[in-house]
Design a protein around this motif. Sequence first.
Motif, PDB file in Angstrom:
ATOM      1  N   PHE A 134       0.818  -1.224  -0.078  1.00  0.00           N
ATOM      2  CA  PHE A 134       0.147  -0.053   0.076  1.00  0.00           C
ATOM      3  C   PHE A 134       0.789   1.160   0.142  1.00  0.00           C
ATOM      4  CE2 PHE A 134      -2.035   3.310   2.421  1.00  0.00           C
ATOM      5  CZ  PHE A 134      -3.140   3.552   1.457  1.00  0.00           C
ATOM      6  N   LYS A 135       1.826   1.330   0.862  1.00  0.00           N
ATOM      7  CA  LYS A 135       2.943   2.492   0.763  1.00  0.00           C
ATOM      8  C   LYS A 135       3.455   2.891  -0.463  1.00  0.00           C
ATOM      9  CE  LYS A 135       5.361   2.956   4.373  1.00  0.00           C
ATOM     10  NZ  LYS A 135       6.439   2.824   5.415  1.00  0.00           N
ATOM     11  N   GLU A 136       4.044   1.521  -1.258  1.00  0.00           N
ATOM     12  CA  GLU A 136       4.531   1.929  -2.490  1.00  0.00           C
ATOM     13  C   GLU A 136       3.602   2.221  -3.326  1.00  0.00           C
ATOM     14  OE1 GLU A 136       7.741   2.052  -2.974  1.00  0.00           O
ATOM     15  OE2 GLU A 136       8.575   0.872  -1.297  1.00  0.00           O
ATOM     16  N   ALA A 137       2.380   1.498  -3.517  1.00  0.00           N
ATOM     17  CA  ALA A 137       1.400   1.749  -4.648  1.00  0.00           C
ATOM     18  C   ALA A 137       0.610   3.418  -4.373  1.00  0.00           C
ATOM     19  CB  ALA A 137       0.317   0.814  -4.364  1.00  0.00           C
ATOM     20  N   ARG A 138       0.664   3.804  -3.084  1.00  0.00           N
ATOM     21  CA  ARG A 138       0.136   5.274  -3.056  1.00  0.00           C
ATOM     22  C   ARG A 138       1.425   6.085  -3.338  1.00  0.00           C
ATOM     23  NH1 ARG A 138      -0.835   6.669   3.258  1.00  0.00           N
ATOM     24  NH2 ARG A 138       1.314   6.318   3.155  1.00  0.00           N
ATOM     25  N   GLY A 139       2.439   5.754  -3.250  1.00  0.00           N
ATOM     26  CA  GLY A 139       3.495   6.699  -3.517  1.00  0.00           C
ATOM     27  C   GLY A 139       3.777   6.683  -5.081  1.00  0.00           C
ATOM     28  N   HIS A 140       3.338   5.636  -5.864  1.00  0.00           N
ATOM     29  CA  HIS A 140       3.529   5.678  -7.256  1.00  0.00           C
ATOM     30  C   HIS A 140       2.307   6.348  -7.730  1.00  0.00           C
ATOM     31  CE1 HIS A 140       3.866   3.496 -11.090  1.00  0.00           C
ATOM     32  NE2 HIS A 140       2.837   3.868 -11.122  1.00  0.00           N
ATOM     33  N   VAL A 141       1.020   6.182  -7.275  1.00  0.00           N
ATOM     34  CA  VAL A 141      -0.011   7.008  -7.665  1.00  0.00           C
ATOM     35  C   VAL A 141       0.045   8.579  -7.378  1.00  0.00           C
ATOM     36  CG1 VAL A 141      -2.496   7.370  -7.359  1.00  0.00           C
ATOM     37  CG2 VAL A 141      -1.681   5.110  -7.554  1.00  0.00           C
ATOM     38  N   ARG A 142       0.490   8.915  -6.176  1.00  0.00           N
ATOM     39  CA  ARG A 142       0.687  10.341  -5.941  1.00  0.00           C
ATOM     40  C   ARG A 142       1.667  10.904  -6.799  1.00  0.00           C
ATOM     41  NH1 ARG A 142       0.478  10.586   0.708  1.00  0.00           N
ATOM     42  NH2 ARG A 142      -1.550  10.140   0.924  1.00  0.00           N
ATOM     43  N   ALA A 143       2.867  10.266  -7.251  1.00  0.00           N
ATOM     44  CA  ALA A 143       3.846  10.646  -8.014  1.00  0.00           C
ATOM     45  C   ALA A 143       3.541  10.634  -9.454  1.00  0.00           C
ATOM     46  CB  ALA A 143       5.309   9.986  -7.845  1.00  0.00           C
ATOM     47  N   GLY A 144       2.249  10.765  -9.750  1.00  0.00           N
ATOM     48  CA  GLY A 144       1.840  10.422 -11.259  1.00  0.00           C
ATOM     49  C   GLY A 144       2.811   9.466 -11.994  1.00  0.00           C
ATOM     50  N   GLY A 145       2.526   8.160 -11.417  1.00  0.00           N
ATOM     51  CA  GLY A 145       3.142   7.316 -12.078  1.00  0.00           C
ATOM     52  C   GLY A 145       2.538   6.582 -13.120  1.00  0.00           C
ATOM     53  N   GLN A 146       2.925   5.487 -13.704  1.00  0.00           N
ATOM     54  CA  GLN A 146       2.211   4.784 -14.936  1.00  0.00           C
ATOM     55  C   GLN A 146       0.877   4.428 -14.766  1.00  0.00           C
ATOM     56  OE1 GLN A 146       4.717   1.464 -16.560  1.00  0.00           O
ATOM     57  NE2 GLN A 146       3.247   1.032 -18.045  1.00  0.00           N
ATOM     58  N   TRP A 147       0.612   4.165 -13.413  1.00  0.00           N
ATOM     59  CA  TRP A 147      -0.712   3.714 -13.243  1.00  0.00           C
ATOM     60  C   TRP A 147      -1.525   4.309 -12.284  1.00  0.00           C
ATOM     61  CZ3 TRP A 147       3.172  -0.412 -12.741  1.00  0.00           C
ATOM     62  CH2 TRP A 147       3.542  -1.330 -13.808  1.00  0.00           C
ATOM     63  N   ARG A 148      -2.840   4.249 -12.159  1.00  0.00           N
ATOM     64  CA  ARG A 148      -3.505   4.774 -10.847  1.00  0.00           C
ATOM     65  C   ARG A 148      -3.947   3.562 -10.103  1.00  0.00           C
ATOM     66  NH1 ARG A 148      -5.656  10.008 -12.498  1.00  0.00           N
ATOM     67  NH2 ARG A 148      -4.109  11.003 -13.813  1.00  0.00           N
ATOM     68  N   TRP A 149      -4.754   3.863  -9.305  1.00  0.00           N
ATOM     69  CA  TRP A 149      -4.810   2.547  -8.240  1.00  0.00           C
ATOM     70  C   TRP A 149      -5.441   1.452  -8.918  1.00  0.00           C
ATOM     71  CZ3 TRP A 149      -3.217   2.011  -3.754  1.00  0.00           C
ATOM     72  CH2 TRP A 149      -2.734   3.160  -2.979  1.00  0.00           C
ATOM     73  N   ARG A 150      -6.417   1.569  -9.980  1.00  0.00           N
ATOM     74  CA  ARG A 150      -6.788   0.213 -10.560  1.00  0.00           C
ATOM     75  C   ARG A 150      -5.788  -0.245 -11.224  1.00  0.00           C
ATOM     76  NH1 ARG A 150     -12.011   1.113 -14.496  1.00  0.00           N
ATOM     77  NH2 ARG A 150     -10.248   2.478 -15.718  1.00  0.00           N
ATOM     78  N   GLY A 151      -5.037   0.313 -12.196  1.00  0.00           N
ATOM     79  CA  GLY A 151      -3.774  -0.124 -12.660  1.00  0.00           C
ATOM     80  C   GLY A 151      -2.966  -1.003 -11.781  1.00  0.00           C
TER      81      GLY A 151
END
Length: 653
Positions: free
Chosen positions: A416-433
Motif C-alpha cells: 500500500f505504501k509503495e502503491a500510494r507513492g506511485h499514484v501520488r507521483a503521477g506514475g504509470q498507473w492509477r489505483w486500478r492499474g
Amino acid sequence: MTALAAFWQFDGNTDGDAALTRMLAAQAIYTPHARPGAGDQMWGDDRITIGLRLNPSLPEDIYDRQPVEGAGGRFVMVADLRLDNREDLAQELGISADRLKTMADSDLAMAAFERWELDCVHHFYGDFAFVVWDTRERRLLMARDHLGAMPLHYHAGTLPGGGRFFAVASMPRGLLALPWLRMAPDMERLNGFLALLPELGTNSFFEGIERLLPGHRAVVTADGGVRAERWWNPAPLPLRLSSRDEYAEALRTELDRAVRCRLRGAGDKVATHLSSGLDSSSVTATAARLIAPGRVTAYTSTVRPGYDDRFVDRDRMADEWPLASATARLYPNVDHVRVINDGTSPMEMLGTGFEFMDRPILNPCNHVWIHQINDMARKAGHRVVLSGQMGNMSLSYDGYTFYPQLFLSGRLLRWFKEARGHVRAGGQWRWRGMLAQSIGPALPAKVWTGLMKLAGRDTDLANISLLHPDKRARAFEAAKKAGFDLSYRPSLDSIELRLRVLRRIDGGNYHKGTLAGWGLDSRDPTSDIRLIEFAMRVPDEIFVENGGGRALARRAMTDRLPREVLAERRRGLQAPDWHEALTAKPELLDSTVEGILRSPAACEMLDTERLKQLRDKMATTDLRKRGAMFAYRLAMLRGTAVGDFIRRASGAN
C-alpha cells in the motif's frame, strides 16, 4: 565487424574456393571500410575453405591477419568480433601488455580457444561470432555472443552431382549466393513474426537457411549434423550492499565501463541517439565525459513544431526535444541535432529490410527517423553510433515485479505504501492499474486479456496483426509450444522477465544492416553483459523507491543528468507523427498493396481483405486515435512490411 564464410565439402574440397568467393562477394556490402586491395582472406585444405572480408573498425585491426591458425595448425579461425575485456583476458592467458598491443582481437580469441576450446565463450565479453575448423578431428565449431550482436547463418545440403556440404556465412545472402540454393521466404518464421512471437527457432526468414541462436555454440560433424547448445544461462546470486548509494555507485562504474568499451575505435568523435529517457541520456552524458575533449553529436528525433498531440496518452510525450536539450546543455562537447521527419513515408522503409538486413523490419515508422539519423551521422563522418535500446532491462530496469511480489506474498502494508507513492507521483498507473499489475501474475491468461480489453488495451492478435485468420491457430500453437504467453501478463520473476525480453529478438541482422546501409557500427552500452548481469543481481526493491520505478538509475545519474530528466515519469512516444507522411503519399501504399496482392505467398500469409479495407478507409480515419493506431501502425504497417518481404524473397517484381 566482418563478413565471414566457410564451405565444408564432406567428400573432398573441389568446389570450396569458388563457393567461398561467391559467398564473400555477396556479403561485400557489410565491409564498407575494407582496405583497398585487401580482397578476400582465405584458407583451405582437402575438406574445407574458410575465409572473410575484414571491415576494420578497431585500432588493433591493423594487425588482423585472419584466418588465424593455432595449436600448431590444428585450429583455423575466422571471427567477427569486438572483445571488450582484452586486458583481463590477456592476463588470464599470460600475455604481456607489450604483446597485447600488437594483437588483433582475433589473435586473442585464438589464444583463448587454444586454452579452452569452445569454453572460451565463458571468458569473452563483447560482441562476437566465430567459426573454427579443427583439422585433426575434422569438425567445425561455432559460437555467438550472449545477445547475438554478430549474426551467423548456415545451411546443410547436397550438391547437384551428389555429395554433401555444410556452409556458414555471417548473413543469409552469403549462403544464397551458392548456385545450388533457391531463394524463398520461410513462411513458418514469418508466421511467428506476424504473431509477434519471440525469435526462438533456428530458421531464418529464408527457407533452408538456419541461424545459430544468440548465446549458443555448436559442433558440426560430417556424420552427426549440428549439435547446438545455449551456453549463456545466467543464474546470478543476489548482491547485498549496505545502502542505495552503494548500489548507485556500482551502477555508475558498470555504465562507465560499458560506454568506454564501445568508444573503442570511434576516435575523437562519436554519434549518439538522444531521447528524453534515462537510457539514451545516460549513455550520451557518459560518452561526453569519457571522450572529452572529443565531441559527441547527439541526434534527437522529434515531431515538427506545432504538431497536435492531444490524442497522445497521458503517460507519453510527443516532443522529446526540451528534455533532450536539457541533457545536451550540461556538456560543452555535445553538439545537439534536431531530427524532424523530412516527409519520408514508412512505406519507403520497407525495402531496407530485404536490401540490407535479410529480414523484414518490425516497426517501419521508427525506421524513418532511425534512417534519418544514420544519414546525418554518415554525412558528418561518424563511424560509431551509440544507443540505449536495452536499458529497460539493465540500466533503468523499473523493478515493477516488486509490486506483485509484495501483494501476492501478503505484505500488504508495504504494498500500500509503495502503491500510494506511485499514484501520488503521477506514475504509470492509477489505483486500478496498480491493483491489476499486482494480481496479474496470478490470473489466468483469459481473465487478464479480458481486463485489458475493459481498460482499452486490447492485445488480441486479430487487432494488432494482419496475420491471416487461418494462420492464427498455428501461431497460438507455436506460442504454446514455446511457452510464450500471448496475453502479456505481468511477471513475478524479474530475472525470467528480463531474459525473456533480451532473448525475444535477434538483433544481429539489424546491426549488419546499419553497417551495410550507412557504414556505421551500431553499439549499445546498455546491452553490455556485465551491466545486465549486475542489474540482475540487484534486489528488486532497490529499483523502486517511494513507489517510483527506475529508482536506481535516477539515483545513479544525479551527477550526470538534469533534474527535469530524472523527475520525468512519462515515456517518449517514438514517431508520433508517423501518419502524416503516410497519408501525404498514399500512392506509395497503393503500389505496395498492389505488389502484395500479386504475390500468392503473401496473400496466403496476410489477411488481404482487411488490408484492402484499411486502405479504403484510411482517408476518413483519424490515425491519431488509439484504435487506429492498433489497426494501422501495428497491423497494417507491419503486415505490409512482411508482405513486401515475401514478394521480394519470392523473386517477384
